[in-house]
Scaffold this motif. Structure first.
Motif: not given
Ligand code: URP
Ligand code: ZN
Ligand code: ZN
Ligand code: ZN
Length: 511
Positions: A96-97, A344-345, A348, A436-437
């Motif tokens: 996970t981001i 998740f971005n 991903q 951060r996504s």
């Protein structure tokens, strides 16, 4: 950190990295409405050394070294506690981001001051799992606790569960009834786990979906040529969530131990919980923000980047389920709100661009939860301001046995406090969030109510849109077993045993 025996995860350097609030910071919040789950009142709040020292009207200012914050016209409330997150989690071939730093930045900017994350064992080993999560949490910027998943069963695991509860401050274990081939457990394991949880006074939690049937449903979609994100929802319909919820509830009843159902996403699952509660069973239901306010129509969006960001399990359901879950929350059938923050971005998510089974499951919410619940439930009159505090903070603290250190603005509580301005409005999106996504499932969402200021253990960490946080300052919060949901269980066990030994009494009216 020998000087802080309770702070298992303090940076080795001691005080500097500990961030236990003992730096003499003094704050007086004046003129606001202080809201706790039991009542709202006009009062001032005085904070010293990370702790609430006084809550009463008209506290005199007195000293120059006290920072005075004017909260006139605003609500002063306990910071949110998110019972369900996955930071830095290895899952579906990726990680996970959001880690413990970016996740905490997002949380604090959104008015959440504590969360409980799920430790995933390493090859079934709990001790190795905890070690790994201690390292992941080294850059924590706010308080956090741990649940632990159980993915395998043997005598060693049973012994380790005891060590986790007695030595490491973990009082809940999660069993995944889905994710066949990775995290999923059998009914046999679930039964053993429930029995062990009961003996330790630890709360059993379930991800309730029938994982065997999900695999069949997925194959059905692939055979039909449905490979896009919509196949995710079509392959695991509400009946599979209802079935697993009912099964877990019945097994927990058979063992006579409390059960916590995470991410209740459908009417089917909610009705099973409602029925169990009517029968007097101790079942706790946790809806998550995505399930309360989103619907599955996004999964049909022709843009894969848009559609795939809504893929989570159990799936976000058809319109109608969310409204019913909101009603269940406001009437007490469901008790507290989580996020299942598991981001998740788009890169991903693209792992599954030709097969929905490979899209990493999970959505954001840690930063959005407090604002969305305020806007969708308090602003609309569905719940009171005191119930808002209960479902976003207090109930979580009570269930996991850390109340009133957490979940309250009371004398002696940790100074985890938010100031919410009900007159201001918000707009959400990936360009302004702290995750951060590069995507956000609440992109463009507008609403009323703004957390203008967040205090984490006595320090102002979010103010006027600016974060002031330090990696490594977050503290691990130990949670003791035998919380209130266990109170009285031994009496009902005794009554059950007595009933077995007096078969002749069966069927006769009690005297
Ligand atoms: O899709 C989800 N929910 N991802 C996180 C793992 C879980 O099942 O909670
Ligand atoms: Zn310490
Ligand atoms: Zn789950
Ligand atoms: Zn989860």
């Amino acid at each position: 950190a020998a000087s802080h025996p309770a702070h298992e995860f303090c940076a080795a350097g001691g005080d500097a990295g500990c961030g236990d609030g003992g730096d003499g910071t003094r704050i007086l919040i004046k003129g606001g409405t202080v809201v706790n789950a039991h009542r709202a009142e006009e009062a001032d709040v005085y904070i010293e050394d990370g702790v609430v020292v006084a809550v009463r009207p008209n506290i005199p200012v007195g000293d120059d070294n006290v920072r005075v914050i004017d909260a006139t016209g605003k609500y002063v409330m306990p910071g949110g506690i998110d019972p369900h997150t996955h930071l830095a989690m290895e899952f579906m071939g990726t990680v996970t981001i959001d880690d413990f730093f970016s996740g905490h930045a997002a949380a604090l900017a959104g008015g959440t001051t504590m969360h409980i994350d799920f430790v995933i064992p390493v090859n079934g080993n709990l001790t190795a799992g905890l070690e790994s999560y201690k390292q992941k949490a080294a850059n924590a910027a706010m308080d956090y606790g741990f649940h632990m998943a159980i993915t395998k069963w043997n005598d060693e695991v049973a012994r380790e569960m005891e060590v986790m509860v007695k030595e490491h401050g973990i009082n809940s274990f999660k069993f995944f009834m889905a994710y066949k081939g990775s995290l999923m457990v059998t009914d046999d394991l679930l039964l053993q786990g429930l029995r062990k949880c009961k003996s330790l006074g630890a709360l059993a939690m379930v991800h309730a979906e029938n994982g065997d049937a999900v695999v069949e449903g997925q194959q059905r979609m692939i055979d039909l040529g449905i490979t896009g994100p919509e196949g995710h929802a079509l392959s695991r319909p509400p009946i599979l969530e209802g079935e697993a919820t009912a099964r877990a509830i019945r097994l927990a009843t058979f063992i006579n131990t409390p059960l916590y159902v995470v991410h209740v996403m459908s009417v089917d699952a909610m009705e099973e919980i409602a029925k169990a509660k009517r029968e007097g069973q101790r079942v706790i239901g946790e809806p998550v923000v995505s399930g309360l306010v989103l619907d599955d129509s996004w999964l049909w969006d022709p843009d894969f980047i848009v559609a795939s960001k809504y893929v989570m399990s159990p799936p976000i359901r058809e319109a109608g389920h969310g409204k019913a879950l909101q009603a269940a929350l406001s009437s007490g059938i469901l008790q507290l709100v989580g996020t299942d923050h598991c981001t998740f971005n788009s890169t991903q998510k693209a792992f599954g661009s030709d097969d929905f089974r490979k899209i990493p499951n999970g959505v954001n919410g840690l930063e959005e939860r407090m604002h969305i619940i305020w806007d969708s439930m308090v602003e609309t009159g569905k719940i009171s301001v005191t119930d808002y505090v209960r479902v976003t903070s207090t109930e979580c603290a009570r269930i996991f046995n850390i109340y009133p250190q957490k979940g309250a603005v009371l004398e002696g509580s940790d100074a985890d406090i938010i100031i919410l301005n009900p007159e201001r409005s918000f707009v959400m999106g990936a360009h302004t969030h702290h995750s951060r996504s590069n995507t956000n499932v609440y992109e463009g969402r507008k609403g009323k109510g703004m957390v203008e200021l967040t205090i984490s253990r006595g320090r102002v960490v979010w103010e006027d849109g600016v974060l002031n946080i330090t990696p490594g300052s977050g503290r691990y919060i130990r949670m003791a077993p035998f919380g209130y949901v266990f109170d009285g269980i031994e009496k009902s066990d005794a009554a059950y045993r007595a009933s077995l030994r007096a078969p002749v009494q069966r069927g006769k009216a009690a005297a």
